[in-house]
Design a protein around this motif. Structure first.
Motif, PDB file in Angstrom:
ATOM      1  N   TYR A 125       0.871  -1.172   0.000  1.00 28.56           N
ATOM      2  CA  TYR A 125       0.000   0.000   0.000  1.00 28.56           C
ATOM      3  C   TYR A 125       0.911   1.226   0.000  1.00 28.56           C
ATOM      4  CZ  TYR A 125      -3.779   3.181   1.325  1.00 28.56           C
ATOM      5  OH  TYR A 125      -4.697   4.205   1.334  1.00 28.56           O
ATOM      6  N   ASN A 126       1.009   1.885  -1.161  1.00 27.04           N
ATOM      7  CA  ASN A 126       2.007   2.944  -1.343  1.00 27.04           C
ATOM      8  C   ASN A 126       1.404   4.271  -1.781  1.00 27.04           C
ATOM      9  OD1 ASN A 126       4.266   0.981  -1.017  1.00 27.04           O
ATOM     10  ND2 ASN A 126       3.493   0.178  -2.956  1.00 27.04           N
ATOM     11  N   SER A 127       0.139   4.506  -1.463  1.00 27.87           N
ATOM     12  CA  SER A 127      -0.542   5.707  -1.949  1.00 27.87           C
ATOM     13  C   SER A 127      -0.477   6.882  -0.969  1.00 27.87           C
ATOM     14  CB  SER A 127      -2.006   5.382  -2.266  1.00 27.87           C
ATOM     15  OG  SER A 127      -2.687   4.972  -1.095  1.00 27.87           O
ATOM     16  N   MET A 128       0.137   6.659   0.197  1.00 26.13           N
ATOM     17  CA  MET A 128       0.238   7.736   1.187  1.00 26.13           C
ATOM     18  C   MET A 128       1.602   8.411   1.074  1.00 26.13           C
ATOM     19  SD  MET A 128      -1.420   5.680   4.427  1.00 26.13           S
ATOM     20  CE  MET A 128      -1.376   7.102   5.520  1.00 26.13           C
ATOM     21  N   ARG A 129       1.580   9.722   0.873  1.00 27.21           N
ATOM     22  CA  ARG A 129       2.829  10.462   0.707  1.00 27.21           C
ATOM     23  C   ARG A 129       3.748  10.301   1.914  1.00 27.21           C
ATOM     24  NH1 ARG A 129       4.107  14.246  -2.917  1.00 27.21           N
ATOM     25  NH2 ARG A 129       1.932  14.386  -3.592  1.00 27.21           N
ATOM     26  N   GLU A 130       3.169  10.227   3.100  1.00 29.23           N
ATOM     27  CA  GLU A 130       3.983  10.101   4.311  1.00 29.23           C
ATOM     28  C   GLU A 130       4.502   8.675   4.519  1.00 29.23           C
ATOM     29  OE1 GLU A 130      -0.398  10.178   5.678  1.00 29.23           O
ATOM     30  OE2 GLU A 130       0.842  10.969   4.047  1.00 29.23           O
ATOM     31  N   HIS A 131       4.004   7.726   3.734  1.00 35.93           N
ATOM     32  CA  HIS A 131       4.472   6.339   3.811  1.00 35.93           C
ATOM     33  C   HIS A 131       4.792   5.827   2.412  1.00 35.93           C
ATOM     34  CE1 HIS A 131       3.580   5.911   8.064  1.00 35.93           C
ATOM     35  NE2 HIS A 131       2.385   6.429   7.853  1.00 35.93           N
ATOM     36  N   PRO A 132       5.845   6.357   1.774  1.00 41.13           N
ATOM     37  CA  PRO A 132       6.176   5.924   0.414  1.00 41.13           C
ATOM     38  C   PRO A 132       6.810   4.539   0.386  1.00 41.13           C
ATOM     39  CG  PRO A 132       7.889   7.374   1.232  1.00 41.13           C
ATOM     40  CD  PRO A 132       6.813   7.335   2.295  1.00 41.13           C
ATOM     41  N   LEU A 133       6.807   3.940  -0.781  1.00 38.04           N
ATOM     42  CA  LEU A 133       7.605   2.750  -1.014  1.00 38.04           C
ATOM     43  C   LEU A 133       9.073   3.179  -0.985  1.00 38.04           C
ATOM     44  CD1 LEU A 133       8.421  -0.062  -2.098  1.00 38.04           C
ATOM     45  CD2 LEU A 133       7.838   0.761  -4.380  1.00 38.04           C
ATOM     46  N   LYS A 134       9.858   2.568  -0.129  1.00 40.05           N
ATOM     47  CA  LYS A 134      11.267   2.938  -0.002  1.00 40.05           C
ATOM     48  C   LYS A 134      12.149   1.814  -0.539  1.00 40.05           C
ATOM     49  CE  LYS A 134      10.599   5.881   4.082  1.00 40.05           C
ATOM     50  NZ  LYS A 134      10.989   6.114   5.495  1.00 40.05           N
ATOM     51  N   ILE A 135      13.043   2.191  -1.444  1.00 40.48           N
ATOM     52  CA  ILE A 135      14.022   1.251  -1.999  1.00 40.48           C
ATOM     53  C   ILE A 135      15.404   1.822  -1.700  1.00 40.48           C
ATOM     54  CG2 ILE A 135      14.884   0.089  -4.067  1.00 40.48           C
ATOM     55  CD1 ILE A 135      12.102   0.652  -5.323  1.00 40.48           C
ATOM     56  N   ARG A 136      16.191   1.081  -0.959  1.00 36.64           N
ATOM     57  CA  ARG A 136      17.518   1.559  -0.570  1.00 36.64           C
ATOM     58  C   ARG A 136      18.565   0.505  -0.929  1.00 36.64           C
ATOM     59  NH1 ARG A 136      21.035   1.398   3.907  1.00 36.64           N
ATOM     60  NH2 ARG A 136      22.124   3.367   4.303  1.00 36.64           N
TER      61      ARG A 136
END
Length: 200
Positions: A125-136
């Motif tokens: 679920y990646n539609s919230m700006r404050e909870h983005p999908l993070k790839i590091r």
């Protein structure tokens, strides 16, 4: 320990199964059906989008599952792939990509990082700006560390419980036996996959 012929056959059969699942994992990433289905309605109105998708497919179809490519190739594909997902999802996908370390002269099996990334894009679920999908991605001379995290999809009991993710784990086992560690963690808010590859 004594090994019977029967046990040896089992071991050989296990390797053959890993090989087959490794190939299936690779094929499933080469052509992402979920992404294609999202993009298809947009192609007629945006011919340049179709060209971008086709260029990405041409690049990935040149990759060979058992032959390595550069980490730079992997990163460029990640960037293009995520950008297409962002277009397909419009304003419903927020991402954060971070690359650290020296990218020079590192060779890995193509798309080996994508099991976690594809899983997060398709099931997270990646539609919230404050909870983005993070790839590091953190690189050193001897290791590659990948961290992928997304907001938990509460409609799923376990985001990692699917055949595609299992095949990716099989590919890691087949291509990097005893040279990888995969940690999957989930709580009420975040699902996270951490992969550590020994690359030297």
């Amino acid at each position: 320990m004594f090994w019977s012929k029967k046990n040896g056959n089992k071991s050989q059969e296990f390797q053959e199964i890993l090989k087959l699942r490794s190939e299936l994992s690779f094929k499933g990433i080469q052509f992402d059906k979920a992404l294609f289905q999202l993009l298809t309605p947009l192609f007629e109105e945006n011919p340049l989008l179709f060209k971008d998708w086709k260029d990405l497919q041409n690049k990935v179809l040149q990759a060979v599952e058992e032959k390595t490519w550069t980490i730079q190739d992997e990163i460029e594909f990640i960037e293009s792939y995520v950008n297409l997902w962002k277009i397909a999802k419009s304003d419903e996908l927020h991402t954060q990509l971070t690359i650290k370390g020296n990218q020079q002269d590192i060779q890995i099996f193509p798309l080996i990082t994508f099991g976690a990334i594809q899983n997060a894009l398709q099931l997270g679920y990646n539609s919230m700006r404050e909870h983005p999908l993070k790839i590091r991605i953190q690189l050193s001379q001897s290791t590659l560390q990948l961290e992928v995290s997304n907001r938990v999809n509460h409609y799923l009991q376990n985001q990692a419980d699917n055949m595609q993710f299992e095949y990716w784990k099989n590919r890691l086992e087949y291509r990097y036996p005893e040279k990888h560690q995969l940690f999957v963690n989930s709580n009420s808010n975040i699902f996270k996959s951490t992969l550590i590859l020994q690359i030297a």
